[in-house]
Scaffold this motif. Sequence first.
Motif, PDB file in Angstrom:
ATOM      1  N   ASP A  18      68.773  -9.872  -7.807  1.00 10.26           N
ATOM      2  CA  ASP A  18      68.233  -9.421  -6.522  1.00 10.26           C
ATOM      3  C   ASP A  18      68.928  -8.196  -5.941  1.00 10.26           C
ATOM      4  O   ASP A  18      68.588  -7.743  -4.842  1.00 10.26           O
ATOM      5  CB  ASP A  18      68.255 -10.557  -5.497  1.00 10.26           C
ATOM      6  CG  ASP A  18      69.670 -11.032  -5.165  1.00 10.26           C
ATOM      7  OD1 ASP A  18      70.641 -10.440  -5.688  1.00 10.26           O
ATOM      8  OD2 ASP A  18      69.800 -12.005  -4.393  1.00 10.26           O
ATOM      9  N   THR A  20      72.001  -7.914  -4.829  1.00 11.78           N
ATOM     10  CA  THR A  20      73.066  -8.215  -3.880  1.00 11.78           C
ATOM     11  C   THR A  20      74.389  -8.446  -4.613  1.00 11.78           C
ATOM     12  O   THR A  20      74.412  -8.692  -5.824  1.00 11.78           O
ATOM     13  CB  THR A  20      72.735  -9.465  -3.050  1.00 11.78           C
ATOM     14  OG1 THR A  20      72.705 -10.616  -3.924  1.00 11.78           O
ATOM     15  CG2 THR A  20      71.385  -9.309  -2.358  1.00 11.78           C
ATOM     16  N   PHE A  21      75.477  -8.407  -3.836  1.00 15.27           N
ATOM     17  CA  PHE A  21      76.791  -8.666  -4.433  1.00 15.27           C
ATOM     18  C   PHE A  21      76.875 -10.094  -4.949  1.00 15.27           C
ATOM     19  O   PHE A  21      77.368 -10.329  -6.058  1.00 15.27           O
ATOM     20  CB  PHE A  21      77.886  -8.408  -3.393  1.00 15.27           C
ATOM     21  CG  PHE A  21      79.275  -8.589  -3.921  1.00 15.27           C
ATOM     22  CD1 PHE A  21      79.758  -7.800  -4.959  1.00 15.27           C
ATOM     23  CD2 PHE A  21      80.121  -9.552  -3.378  1.00 15.27           C
ATOM     24  CE1 PHE A  21      81.052  -7.964  -5.453  1.00 15.27           C
ATOM     25  CE2 PHE A  21      81.414  -9.720  -3.860  1.00 15.27           C
ATOM     26  CZ  PHE A  21      81.874  -8.931  -4.895  1.00 15.27           C
ATOM     27  N   ASP A  22      76.382 -11.050  -4.171  1.00  8.48           N
ATOM     28  CA  ASP A  22      76.363 -12.437  -4.642  1.00  8.48           C
ATOM     29  C   ASP A  22      75.514 -12.570  -5.905  1.00  8.48           C
ATOM     30  O   ASP A  22      75.850 -13.338  -6.813  1.00  8.48           O
ATOM     31  CB  ASP A  22      75.824 -13.364  -3.549  1.00  8.48           C
ATOM     32  CG  ASP A  22      76.897 -13.740  -2.539  1.00  8.48           C
ATOM     33  OD1 ASP A  22      78.052 -13.315  -2.702  1.00  8.48           O
ATOM     34  OD2 ASP A  22      76.572 -14.451  -1.567  1.00  8.48           O
ATOM     35  N   SER A  43      67.398  -4.524 -10.705  1.00  8.48           N
ATOM     36  CA  SER A  43      67.211  -5.236  -9.453  1.00  8.48           C
ATOM     37  C   SER A  43      65.795  -5.080  -8.899  1.00  8.48           C
ATOM     38  O   SER A  43      65.499  -5.531  -7.805  1.00  8.48           O
ATOM     39  CB  SER A  43      68.222  -4.756  -8.401  1.00  8.48           C
ATOM     40  OG  SER A  43      68.109  -3.357  -8.181  1.00  8.48           O
ATOM     41  N   THR A  58      70.141 -16.208  -7.347  1.00 12.99           N
ATOM     42  CA  THR A  58      71.376 -16.123  -6.580  1.00 12.99           C
ATOM     43  C   THR A  58      71.705 -17.492  -6.006  1.00 12.99           C
ATOM     44  O   THR A  58      71.015 -17.987  -5.113  1.00 12.99           O
ATOM     45  CB  THR A  58      71.245 -15.085  -5.449  1.00 12.99           C
ATOM     46  OG1 THR A  58      70.988 -13.806  -6.027  1.00 12.99           O
ATOM     47  CG2 THR A  58      72.519 -15.021  -4.622  1.00 12.99           C
ATOM     48  N   GLN A 158      76.524   3.148   0.014  1.00 14.96           N
ATOM     49  CA  GLN A 158      76.082   2.191   1.022  1.00 14.96           C
ATOM     50  C   GLN A 158      77.221   1.985   2.019  1.00 14.96           C
ATOM     51  O   GLN A 158      78.016   1.044   1.918  1.00 14.96           O
ATOM     52  CB  GLN A 158      75.693   0.869   0.354  1.00 14.96           C
ATOM     53  CG  GLN A 158      74.914  -0.078   1.252  1.00 14.96           C
ATOM     54  CD  GLN A 158      74.465  -1.314   0.495  1.00 14.96           C
ATOM     55  OE1 GLN A 158      74.606  -1.398  -0.728  1.00 14.96           O
ATOM     56  NE2 GLN A 158      73.907  -2.274   1.217  1.00 14.96           N
ATOM     57  N   GLU A 185      68.613   0.548   5.623  1.00 18.66           N
ATOM     58  CA  GLU A 185      69.217  -0.502   6.428  1.00 18.66           C
ATOM     59  C   GLU A 185      69.779   0.107   7.706  1.00 18.66           C
ATOM     60  O   GLU A 185      70.023   1.318   7.783  1.00 18.66           O
ATOM     61  CB  GLU A 185      70.300  -1.259   5.655  1.00 18.66           C
ATOM     62  CG  GLU A 185      71.476  -0.433   5.208  1.00 18.66           C
ATOM     63  CD  GLU A 185      72.492  -1.254   4.418  1.00 18.66           C
ATOM     64  OE1 GLU A 185      72.167  -2.395   4.029  1.00 18.66           O
ATOM     65  OE2 GLU A 185      73.600  -0.762   4.194  1.00 18.66           O
TER      66      GLU A 185
END
Length: 226
Positions: A18, A20-22, A43, A58, A158, A185
């Motif tokens: 996805d 994301t870091f996780d 991603s 995730t 980012q 964002e």
Amino acid sequence: SEMCIRDRAWRDVVFQYDGTFDGFLCCVFESYVHKEFPIAFYSDEECFSLYSVRSILTVPEHARRVYRGIFKRSKRAAELLHRAFLTCMEDKELHLYTFVRKLMDEGPDFLRNQSDAAYYPVAKALRHMSGELEKLRGFVRFSDYNGVLGAVIEPENQVLPMLRRHFCGRYSNEAFFIFDRTHREILLYARGISRIQPLERLDLAAPDAEEVQYRRLWKAFFETVT
């Protein structure tokens, strides 16, 4: 040359996650569980590859387990990894996977040498982001939108998570936003509360003649200083 030494028993795969870091940490988890070596990370939703593609869900507990393992070996490495994930490093996930594998297999001694093959691209990306952060902290200009201060930036990295503390402390008595057009964002702050959330686009009122003149002056000042 390959980014890290793999065990021949491990199978080459493409990881789809996805972004994301996780999610990245879950890719590391799945790699070890299934003995799969990622040759690419995607991603986006559409992924076409001649190699097997594994879609990674995730799972917060899996991400926590991996991060705890990294942190246990080196607090510094865990912090570097988290920060480096926000950079615009080319082939970011592959380099970070190599970084994690070396840490897990050999320990943190390689962090003493920035020329180490596993550490160098990470250190270089972090230096680039540090330079960009320094410029943004000094030169982000806010405009007044009906009592709310607002700024639009287009950074390569980012940066909003890294800028959050600085601007929330600097404008603690104001309401403001910073929109990152590159990464879609926005950082919002008011009354001591801040949050970062995704935002595809931000439509703002056209500036009046005075605001246009201020922007021209600020641009000329920035270009002169830099």
